[in-house]
Design an enzyme around this catalytic site. Structure first.
Site, mmCIF file in Angstrom:
data_model
loop_
_atom_site.group_PDB
_atom_site.id
_atom_site.type_symbol
_atom_site.label_atom_id
_atom_site.label_comp_id
_atom_site.label_asym_id
_atom_site.label_seq_id
_atom_site.Cartn_x
_atom_site.Cartn_y
_atom_site.Cartn_z
ATOM 1 N N CYS A 272 0.826 -1.203 0.000
ATOM 2 C CA CYS A 272 0.000 0.000 0.000
ATOM 3 C C CYS A 272 0.870 1.266 0.000
ATOM 4 C CB CYS A 272 -0.978 -0.048 1.170
ATOM 5 S SG CYS A 272 -2.435 0.993 0.902
ATOM 6 N N HIS A 357 -3.522 -5.249 0.491
ATOM 7 C CA HIS A 357 -3.202 -5.638 1.870
ATOM 8 C C HIS A 357 -3.218 -7.157 2.026
ATOM 9 C CE1 HIS A 357 -3.509 -1.793 4.279
ATOM 10 N NE2 HIS A 357 -3.885 -1.403 3.071
ATOM 11 N N GLU A 359 -2.161 -8.897 4.375
ATOM 12 C CA GLU A 359 -2.411 -9.347 5.760
ATOM 13 C C GLU A 359 -3.893 -9.576 6.015
ATOM 14 O OE1 GLU A 359 -3.902 -5.353 6.187
ATOM 15 O OE2 GLU A 359 -2.210 -6.174 5.075
#
Length: 384
Positions: A272, A357, A359
């Site tokens: 990001c 993202h 994660e």
């Protein structure tokens, strides 16, 4: 549950006014009006530091039905300016819930607005782009709210990273504890690997990023965004990670300079804002998107492998393709909705980044193997 009915207003710079029911804090705020298409994960969204300076609208109609729990926070509390929903659930029903969403926002001094046509608001943002906005749960006129929206300076050229980054270096120790796969007694295979130390630049990182790095074989040292290159060298890491964060990536010039120094020296992974900073460090540029990508259902295609992944995204800027290719980068992934750059790698060095993202908090887990890829790059470099 909302204790009493109070009026609230969302006003946009184009003169549009949405009147509804206020909840959370009694407050007037300004920020950029954006929308998120995730169906769940509102607490993770609220506490994502990348939303600093923004008023977030959820496109899913009912929000708040499973309440709030501290364990799901992605930072030390909400980072949004304000929160807009179609319907705030009057019932909280989940065994993990510790309090209601309105109580949580009130406790953290964040105003919310419900009872408006979020579909119409989202369409307006898609047509006209992200707009400067004012959200108020206080007694102000429509005209005053519109003027406050117009008077706000906006996000372009603003460094919000300095507002959310850690103030000191620390070792990440927050579990999961014990290191097991949830619901089983199995240890993830990555935990049996040789462990490598990485320095993680906190541009406004979500906690799950550090958890994922830990689970995939790294010992994580978190450093402030303005940490210089020599301080990183002194920590003697095997790799460098650059996190997500808020605001305009072009404004974080100190990070560009540091990452530019470190690119030739360490395997590097950015996500990001980290992706955008790596692009700037390589000599490329970024541009502001019309309304950005925010949600857990964004399709991305890797043109080197042909794999399409559904990803979680939250950003309003993107790297410029033409500049990247002229600076020694290889564009590896594209967002399938608008063909903007979603991933890159250095053509010669073990450096890569993605605009989304991996994660996934909240979001899908298609991109989890990127952490394994980073581990492999670090291990290969360490073996040289």
């Amino acid at each position: 549950m909302v204790e009493s009915i109070k009026s609230g207003v969302l006003a946009l710079e184009d003169g549009s006014v949405f009147r509804g029911v206020g909840f959370g804090a009694n407050k007037t705020v300004v920020g950029e009006a954006v929308f998120n298409t995730s169906m769940t994960g509102y607490q993770e969204i609220l506490t994502d530091p990348s939303y600093f300076g923004q008023i977030v609208t959820m496109t899913t109609p009912q929000i708040g039905n499973y309440g709030v729990t501290k364990e799901d926070e992605e930072s030390d509390g909400p980072k949004v300016q304000g929160f807009v929903v179609r319907d705030i659930s009057p019932v909280v029903s989940n065994w993990r819930s510790q309090q209601s969403l309105p109580d949580y926002l009130r406790e953290n001094d964040i105003p919310g607005l419900s009872g408006i046509d979020t579909r119409a608001l989202t369409k307006k943002i898609r047509v006209h782009g992200a707009l400067k906005a004012c959200l108020s749960t206080e007694d102000i006129t429509d005209e005053e709210a519109v003027q406050r929206a117009r008077d706000w300076k906006g996000l372009v050229g603003v460094d919000y990273v300095k507002e959310v980054t850690t103030k000191e270096v620390f070792e990440w120790k927050d579990g999961p504890e014990p290191f097991t796969v949830p619901g089983t007694n199995l240890h993830p295979p990555a935990l049996k690997r040789k462990r490598y130390k990485v320095v993680a630049f906190d541009m406004g990182a979500k906690r799950n990023i550090f958890r994922k790095l830990t689970l995939h074989g790294f010992d994580v040292t978190v450093v402030p965004a303005d940490t210089d290159a020599q301080t990183v060298r002194d920590l003697n890491p095997a790799g460098v990670f650059v996190s997500n964060g808020p605001g305009d990536p072009a404004a974080v010039t100190y990070a560009h300079e540091t990452i530019r120094e470190l690119i030739p020296e360490y395997p590097m992974f950015g996500i990001c804002m980290g992706h955008q900073i790596i692009a700037h460090a390589m000599g490329a540029s970024t541009m502001k998107l019309k309304f950005g990508h925010r949600g857990g259902n964004q399709p991305v295609k890797n043109i080197e492998t042909g794999v399409v992944s559904i990803t979680a995204q939250n950003h309003g800027f993107a790297a410029t393709k033409e500049n990247l290719e002229a600076c020694g980068a290889v564009v590896t992934e594209y967002n399938l909705n608008d063909q903007t750059v979603a991933g890159l790698r250095h053509k010669d060095l073990p450096v890569f980044s993605v605009q989304y993202h991996p994660e996934a908090a909240p979001g899908p887990h298609d991109s989890d193997p990127l952490f394994d890829h980073f581990y492999d790059l670090v291990a290969q470099k360490a073996a040289e």
